[in-house]
Scaffold this active site. Sequence first.
Site, PDB file in Angstrom:
ATOM      1  N   LEU A   1       0.880  -1.360  -0.069  1.00  0.00           N
ATOM      2  CA  LEU A   1      -0.057  -0.045   0.093  1.00  0.00           C
ATOM      3  C   LEU A   1       0.720   1.448  -0.045  1.00  0.00           C
ATOM      4  O   LEU A   1       0.768   2.298  -0.651  1.00  0.00           O
ATOM      5  CB  LEU A   1      -0.993   0.017   1.088  1.00  0.00           C
ATOM      6  CG  LEU A   1      -2.009  -1.116   1.220  1.00  0.00           C
ATOM      7  CD1 LEU A   1      -2.798  -1.106   2.689  1.00  0.00           C
ATOM      8  CD2 LEU A   1      -2.966  -1.090   0.070  1.00  0.00           C
TER       9      LEU A   1
ATOM     10  N   ASN B   1       2.394   2.065  -3.617  1.00  0.00           N
ATOM     11  CA  ASN B   1       1.588   2.662  -4.385  1.00  0.00           C
ATOM     12  C   ASN B   1       1.566   4.040  -4.003  1.00  0.00           C
ATOM     13  O   ASN B   1       1.358   4.930  -4.682  1.00  0.00           O
ATOM     14  CB  ASN B   1       0.594   1.851  -4.718  1.00  0.00           C
ATOM     15  CG  ASN B   1       0.552   0.797  -5.601  1.00  0.00           C
ATOM     16  OD1 ASN B   1       1.689   0.751  -6.241  1.00  0.00           O
ATOM     17  ND2 ASN B   1      -0.498  -0.130  -5.938  1.00  0.00           N
TER      18      ASN B   1
ATOM     19  N   CYS C   1      -5.491   0.790  -9.417  1.00  0.00           N
ATOM     20  CA  CYS C   1      -4.679   0.442  -8.201  1.00  0.00           C
ATOM     21  C   CYS C   1      -4.324   1.821  -7.365  1.00  0.00           C
ATOM     22  O   CYS C   1      -4.658   1.665  -6.132  1.00  0.00           O
ATOM     23  CB  CYS C   1      -3.357  -0.228  -8.457  1.00  0.00           C
ATOM     24  SG  CYS C   1      -3.642  -1.851  -8.987  1.00  0.00           S
TER      25      CYS C   1
ATOM     26  N   LYS D   1      -2.900   4.109 -19.044  1.00  0.00           N
ATOM     27  CA  LYS D   1      -1.586   4.381 -19.485  1.00  0.00           C
ATOM     28  C   LYS D   1      -1.272   3.454 -20.514  1.00  0.00           C
ATOM     29  O   LYS D   1      -1.874   2.865 -21.271  1.00  0.00           O
ATOM     30  CB  LYS D   1      -0.518   3.907 -18.336  1.00  0.00           C
ATOM     31  CG  LYS D   1      -0.611   2.494 -18.041  1.00  0.00           C
ATOM     32  CD  LYS D   1       0.412   2.270 -16.963  1.00  0.00           C
ATOM     33  CE  LYS D   1       1.838   2.411 -17.217  1.00  0.00           C
ATOM     34  NZ  LYS D   1       2.645   1.764 -16.023  1.00  0.00           N
TER      35      LYS D   1
HETATM   36  P1  NAD Z   1      -8.780  -8.445 -12.350  1.00  0.00           P
HETATM   37  O1  NAD Z   1     -10.171  -7.856 -12.006  1.00  0.00           O
HETATM   38  O2  NAD Z   1      -8.289  -8.082 -13.760  1.00  0.00           O
HETATM   39  O3  NAD Z   1      -8.833  -9.954 -11.991  1.00  0.00           O
HETATM   40  C1  NAD Z   1      -9.501 -10.495 -11.020  1.00  0.00           C
HETATM   41  C2  NAD Z   1     -10.057 -11.727 -11.447  1.00  0.00           C
HETATM   42  O4  NAD Z   1     -10.589 -12.683 -10.307  1.00  0.00           O
HETATM   43  C3  NAD Z   1     -11.216 -11.479 -12.225  1.00  0.00           C
HETATM   44  O5  NAD Z   1     -10.992 -12.197 -13.514  1.00  0.00           O
HETATM   45  C4  NAD Z   1     -12.385 -12.254 -11.558  1.00  0.00           C
HETATM   46  O6  NAD Z   1     -13.382 -13.043 -12.399  1.00  0.00           O
HETATM   47  C5  NAD Z   1     -11.679 -13.572 -10.626  1.00  0.00           C
HETATM   48  N1  NAD Z   1     -12.257 -13.964  -9.491  1.00  0.00           N
HETATM   49  C6  NAD Z   1     -12.844 -13.170  -8.676  1.00  0.00           C
HETATM   50  N2  NAD Z   1     -13.249 -13.993  -7.704  1.00  0.00           N
HETATM   51  C7  NAD Z   1     -12.925 -15.346  -7.968  1.00  0.00           C
HETATM   52  C8  NAD Z   1     -13.041 -16.279  -7.435  1.00  0.00           C
HETATM   53  N3  NAD Z   1     -13.969 -16.581  -6.281  1.00  0.00           N
HETATM   54  N4  NAD Z   1     -12.569 -17.594  -8.320  1.00  0.00           N
HETATM   55  C9  NAD Z   1     -12.103 -17.451  -9.337  1.00  0.00           C
HETATM   56  N5  NAD Z   1     -11.783 -16.243  -9.842  1.00  0.00           N
HETATM   57  C10 NAD Z   1     -12.286 -15.192  -9.165  1.00  0.00           C
HETATM   58  O7  NAD Z   1      -7.619  -7.922 -11.090  1.00  0.00           O
HETATM   59  P2  NAD Z   1      -6.249  -7.393 -11.177  1.00  0.00           P
HETATM   60  O8  NAD Z   1      -5.846  -6.278 -11.731  1.00  0.00           O
HETATM   61  O9  NAD Z   1      -5.629  -8.681 -11.776  1.00  0.00           O
HETATM   62  O10 NAD Z   1      -5.841  -7.185  -9.718  1.00  0.00           O
HETATM   63  C11 NAD Z   1      -6.045  -8.529  -8.793  1.00  0.00           C
HETATM   64  C12 NAD Z   1      -5.293  -7.897  -7.570  1.00  0.00           C
HETATM   65  O11 NAD Z   1      -3.762  -7.662  -7.854  1.00  0.00           O
HETATM   66  C13 NAD Z   1      -5.972  -6.596  -6.868  1.00  0.00           C
HETATM   67  O12 NAD Z   1      -5.830  -6.783  -5.451  1.00  0.00           O
HETATM   68  C14 NAD Z   1      -5.051  -5.714  -7.131  1.00  0.00           C
HETATM   69  O13 NAD Z   1      -5.209  -4.485  -6.321  1.00  0.00           O
HETATM   70  C15 NAD Z   1      -3.799  -6.364  -7.189  1.00  0.00           C
HETATM   71  N6  NAD Z   1      -2.841  -5.758  -8.093  1.00  0.00           N
HETATM   72  C16 NAD Z   1      -2.968  -5.277  -9.306  1.00  0.00           C
HETATM   73  C17 NAD Z   1      -2.158  -4.806 -10.129  1.00  0.00           C
HETATM   74  C18 NAD Z   1      -2.514  -4.180 -11.742  1.00  0.00           C
HETATM   75  O14 NAD Z   1      -1.659  -3.520 -12.313  1.00  0.00           O
HETATM   76  N7  NAD Z   1      -3.587  -4.591 -12.075  1.00  0.00           N
HETATM   77  C19 NAD Z   1      -0.819  -4.645  -9.753  1.00  0.00           C
HETATM   78  C20 NAD Z   1      -0.255  -5.048  -8.684  1.00  0.00           C
HETATM   79  C21 NAD Z   1      -1.292  -5.522  -7.594  1.00  0.00           C
END
Ligand code: NAD
Length: 654
Positions: free
Chosen positions: A331, A334, A388, A451
């Site tokens: 946290l 970021n 994020c 971005k």
């Molecule tokens: P996202 O929404 O792209 O992907 C999450 C996926 O999880 C979705 O496809 C959803 O269908 C699936 N999902 C939800 N509940 C589920 C379950 N019970 N069983 C199976 N699949 C399930 O999210 P993201 O961008 O990949 O982010 C995921 C986490 O990583 C978040 O906490 C985010 O803050 C963190 N994060 C994201 C980034 C980024 O750049 N996007 C970078 C670092 C950390």
Amino acid sequence: MPSDEDPPLYRAETTIPKSVQHGTHSLASALSPGASTPGSWNAHPWSPGSSNTSPPSTRSGSPELKVRFQTEKVDSAPRVDVAEVLPTVTKSVKSICFVGAGFVGGPTAAVIAYHNPDITVNVVDLNEARIAAWNSSQLPIHEDGLLKVVRTARDGTLDTMVKIPGLPRSLKLDARTPNLVFSTKVNEAIEVADVIFICVNTPTKTYGLGAGSMADISMVEGASRTVAQNAKKGAIIVEKSTVPCGTARVIQDIFKYYRPNDDFEILSNPEFLAEGTAVENLMHPDRILIGSARTLAGMKAAESLKNVYAAWVPQERIITVNTFSSELSKLVANTMLAQRISSMNAVSAMCEEIGLGSDVDDVSLALGQDSRIGPKFLQAGVGFGGSCFEKDILNLSYLARQLHLDVVADYWLGILKINEYQRERYVHRVVKELNGSLRGKKISVLGFAFKDGTNDTRNSIAVHIIKSLAEEMPLEIAIFDPGCASNEIMEEIEKIGLTKAQLERVNICSNWRDSVKQASAVCILTQWKQFRGAQLGRSTKASTVKTPSQPAIKTFVNGKLTEMAILELEAMVARELNMTGEDPLGRLKPAAAAQGFEVFGLAASMMEEISQEPVNWFEAASLMQEPRWVFDGRNVVDPIELQSLGFKVRGIGK
Ligand code: NAD
């Protein structure tokens, strides 16, 4: 590049010199005819013939490990002699499951599978269309280099003979067996996994207590329940999602409820990749952070996970801390990145008011040369978007508020205030320069993704700007983004609550010409290289996926070259033979057809042709209407050059 004619000169051996294992030998020197012979490598303690047959990074009882654990502070847990016990208990990982195939889960799983061909990596998601896309050649996530990584691990590779420039004979690379599987069979994949990553979304809560500031961890809870009910005894659970501090304990409680008689370790392993450079970041991470309970069992679990990453990440970049510190670090990381952007945006507002030629880019340049500050995240612009930064700042600030640290909470929230202020200033400027009204005027929006280098449109700055512009009832808002399909853009626009009349004025274009034609103004909102122009502006950015910058660690595993070493080999062959393309060795199997799209009825627009042609500003000038404004929200064009073509240009902080 493959050739059938020559017999293989070098076959990778299981016995390798320690110097190669640790990356002090380059691949080329390991392969060269003068390199150590297999016989001379047997002197090492983990070579065949010795009782220790695995290399230090995978061997739990290595001397370096003992020293590390003996000197480590073990919080309040009773002191145990970890070194005594660790050698016999570190888990060997054969199967990994990722729950959540999103922007983080998909690429992270793919890179782990790529570098660990002996581990099966299952990636599961409830979203059938997303999984279908992962199984096609039209991946749901557009990242430089990702398709190659996915194809290598998901489809396996061909037996390949590689003719190495300057060497007399060829090298044989054995075919790779597929080890990356995308599916919706959530329970089945969890059941067989030794390590389970929870990688689901954690948006800001939009309802009830903490709405608008607290992280919604209901998806993490839901996934944890499924995992708890299906995981095999002793599986290691890894919290990959970005979560509030203390979530590992929440997960632990869920496990205690469903599996009261079994022990599970919950690790925190936040992801630091940046969209747009995800593959490069995963291939060469600054650090891998692993948080665990500072108990013997927790540290053993952390060590097992560390071994997975050690296949390609140097040991010294893998940091182990306690779970809370790990959750908090993500946290804060970021928040501090966003803080740098907001600081420069605050400076940009000052530059605009001071006038006298003050330029925020000059200030960034001057600051970036200070080694204590560094040049990254100092570019002023129309603000940061994405899924994020905002949510993580809100999350951190909420935590501070819960701890009764209101001054601290407000301090973090200031970053978001500046971000919002920057967007408002931008829209005011557009409206003001167009004489206070957009009625009857077409506005071109170049850039919609949050971005460049990604198709992620979540909480993009463009969404906010378009909403404000739409309220001015322009004739048309014509959006073009070279990285986003029209349905991806429309999905996001539909969420912002425009009226029917406002929505009718929004058009999505598949090329820049349609967007700028007859427009009175262009708003550049994403930093795509295509907007810099074909003839004008700075040179375009090179591909973000670099060839390995560090010597390939662990050049051989189980007698085969590691993928890191093969990348090095590819780069060498491509360089020597002047080859382009992503598969200079000819290892990849033919691309899979995109059957998934038809099966799950995804819009054909997902497959649409989006123009990648750079904007020709000379031509744009002839297509646009007076007064030909360019509001450059990312400072990507050269204002002097555009002015010479008859544009009026406003950058940020100029
Ligand atoms: P996202 O929404 O792209 O992907 C999450 C996926 O999880 C979705 O496809 C959803 O269908 C699936 N999902 C939800 N509940 C589920 C379950 N019970 N069983 C199976 N699949 C399930 O999210 P993201 O961008 O990949 O982010 C995921 C986490 O990583 C978040 O906490 C985010 O803050 C963190 N994060 C994201 C980034 C980024 O750049 N996007 C970078 C670092 C950390």
